[in-house]
Design an enzyme around this catalytic site. Structure first.
Site, PDB file in Angstrom:
ATOM      1  N   ASP A  35      -9.171   1.492 -11.279  1.00  0.00           N
ATOM      2  CA  ASP A  35      -7.789   0.997 -11.230  1.00  0.00           C
ATOM      3  C   ASP A  35      -7.368   0.551 -12.634  1.00  0.00           C
ATOM      4  O   ASP A  35      -8.134  -0.072 -13.360  1.00  0.00           O
ATOM      5  CB  ASP A  35      -7.675  -0.173 -10.246  1.00  0.00           C
ATOM      6  CG  ASP A  35      -6.233  -0.477  -9.891  1.00  0.00           C
ATOM      7  OD1 ASP A  35      -5.843  -0.225  -8.725  1.00  0.00           O
ATOM      8  OD2 ASP A  35      -5.483  -0.959 -10.771  1.00  0.00           O
ATOM      9  N   ASN A  93      -3.432  -0.462   1.463  1.00  0.00           N
ATOM     10  CA  ASN A  93      -2.095  -0.967   1.741  1.00  0.00           C
ATOM     11  C   ASN A  93      -1.221   0.179   2.233  1.00  0.00           C
ATOM     12  O   ASN A  93      -1.324   1.296   1.722  1.00  0.00           O
ATOM     13  CB  ASN A  93      -1.480  -1.563   0.469  1.00  0.00           C
ATOM     14  CG  ASN A  93      -2.302  -2.710  -0.082  1.00  0.00           C
ATOM     15  OD1 ASN A  93      -2.746  -3.572   0.663  1.00  0.00           O
ATOM     16  ND2 ASN A  93      -2.525  -2.716  -1.391  1.00  0.00           N
ATOM     17  N   VAL A 102       1.970   2.821  -4.505  1.00  0.00           N
ATOM     18  CA  VAL A 102       1.850   4.257  -4.773  1.00  0.00           C
ATOM     19  C   VAL A 102       1.740   4.998  -3.439  1.00  0.00           C
ATOM     20  O   VAL A 102       0.777   4.774  -2.684  1.00  0.00           O
ATOM     21  CB  VAL A 102       0.619   4.564  -5.656  1.00  0.00           C
ATOM     22  CG1 VAL A 102       0.516   6.067  -5.924  1.00  0.00           C
ATOM     23  CG2 VAL A 102       0.698   3.786  -6.968  1.00  0.00           C
ATOM     24  N   HIS A 106      -4.748   5.726  -0.683  1.00  0.00           N
ATOM     25  CA  HIS A 106      -5.869   5.343  -1.539  1.00  0.00           C
ATOM     26  C   HIS A 106      -6.586   4.160  -0.920  1.00  0.00           C
ATOM     27  O   HIS A 106      -5.979   3.288  -0.300  1.00  0.00           O
ATOM     28  CB  HIS A 106      -5.417   5.008  -2.965  1.00  0.00           C
ATOM     29  CG  HIS A 106      -4.275   4.045  -3.035  1.00  0.00           C
ATOM     30  ND1 HIS A 106      -2.979   4.410  -2.782  1.00  0.00           N
ATOM     31  CD2 HIS A 106      -4.232   2.725  -3.343  1.00  0.00           C
ATOM     32  CE1 HIS A 106      -2.184   3.372  -2.929  1.00  0.00           C
ATOM     33  NE2 HIS A 106      -2.922   2.325  -3.254  1.00  0.00           N
TER      34      HIS A 106
HETATM   35  P1  AMP Z   1      -1.111  -0.167  -3.920  1.00  0.00           P
HETATM   36  O1  AMP Z   1      -0.290  -1.387  -4.151  1.00  0.00           O
HETATM   37  O2  AMP Z   1      -2.116  -0.342  -2.814  1.00  0.00           O
HETATM   38  O3  AMP Z   1      -0.243   1.066  -3.755  1.00  0.00           O
HETATM   39  O4  AMP Z   1      -2.003   0.017  -5.215  1.00  0.00           O
HETATM   40  C1  AMP Z   1      -1.690   0.874  -6.272  1.00  0.00           C
HETATM   41  C2  AMP Z   1      -2.727   0.650  -7.324  1.00  0.00           C
HETATM   42  O5  AMP Z   1      -2.666   1.713  -8.245  1.00  0.00           O
HETATM   43  C3  AMP Z   1      -2.558  -0.649  -8.120  1.00  0.00           C
HETATM   44  O6  AMP Z   1      -3.747  -1.432  -7.991  1.00  0.00           O
HETATM   45  C4  AMP Z   1      -2.337  -0.164  -9.549  1.00  0.00           C
HETATM   46  O7  AMP Z   1      -2.932  -0.994 -10.513  1.00  0.00           O
HETATM   47  C5  AMP Z   1      -2.985   1.214  -9.516  1.00  0.00           C
HETATM   48  N1  AMP Z   1      -2.480   2.172 -10.497  1.00  0.00           N
HETATM   49  C6  AMP Z   1      -1.188   2.467 -10.775  1.00  0.00           C
HETATM   50  N2  AMP Z   1      -1.121   3.410 -11.719  1.00  0.00           N
HETATM   51  C7  AMP Z   1      -2.390   3.735 -12.041  1.00  0.00           C
HETATM   52  C8  AMP Z   1      -2.986   4.647 -12.956  1.00  0.00           C
HETATM   53  N3  AMP Z   1      -2.255   5.445 -13.751  1.00  0.00           N
HETATM   54  N4  AMP Z   1      -4.334   4.700 -13.030  1.00  0.00           N
HETATM   55  C9  AMP Z   1      -5.096   3.910 -12.256  1.00  0.00           C
HETATM   56  N5  AMP Z   1      -4.600   3.025 -11.358  1.00  0.00           N
HETATM   57  C10 AMP Z   1      -3.264   2.932 -11.258  1.00  0.00           C
END
Ligand code: AMP
Length: 122
Positions: A35, A93, A102, A106
């Site tokens: 992450d 989430n 996102v 995941h």
């Molecule tokens: P969520 O809120 O469950 O959708 O988590 C999305 C996660 O993606 C967050 O913990 C972000 O820090 C992570 N994230 C966003 N962009 C990137 C990226 N380019 N590379 C790695 N992690 C990312």
């Protein structure tokens, strides 16, 4: 959250190689990477390569091969990053209430410290 997949989401762009990532493990159907804003000493994201929005979307519609690959890869990742010894949390989430940022399914693998309670009281 509707299961309409946005192919411009950031994880789709990572899968297409448009954005770099710190890969932990990649298989035919699954990618695991660190992450970008770790919330714990261990914070790895495991994603299927297919266009699934949420956990329930993936669980309902992915093939048996994708489901098996995703879960076996997650188990390998947990071992590789040293999360199994002290314990860890695997969370996903979904949608507005889950505060999903996102819209590509995941699994967060968090560990390396005591993580506190699962959900804060409102
Ligand atoms: P969520 O809120 O469950 O959708 O988590 C999305 C996660 O993606 C967050 O913990 C972000 O820090 C992570 N994230 C966003 N962009 C990137 C990226 N380019 N590379 C790695 N992690 C990312």
């Amino acid at each position: 959250m509707p299961n309409t997949y946005d192919p411009q989401n950031i994880f789709a762009r990572i899968l297409r190689g448009e954005i770099p990532n710190k890969t932990v493990l990649e298989t035919a159907h699954t990618l695991a990477f660190h992450d970008i804003h770790p919330q714990a000493p261990i914070h790895v994201l495991v994603i299927p390569k297919g266009p699934y929005v949420t956990f329930d979307h993936f669980a309902a519609e992915a093939s048996a091969e994708e489901l098996l690959d995703f879960h076996r890869t997650t188990a390998s990742v947990v071992a590789m990053v040293g999360a199994a010894e002290g314990g860890y949390r695997a969370i996903s989430n979904a949608g507005v209430n889950g505060m999903q940022e996102v819209p590509h399914y995941h699994l967060h693998i968090l560990g390396g410290r005591v993580l506190g309670r699962l959900v804060e009281r409102a």
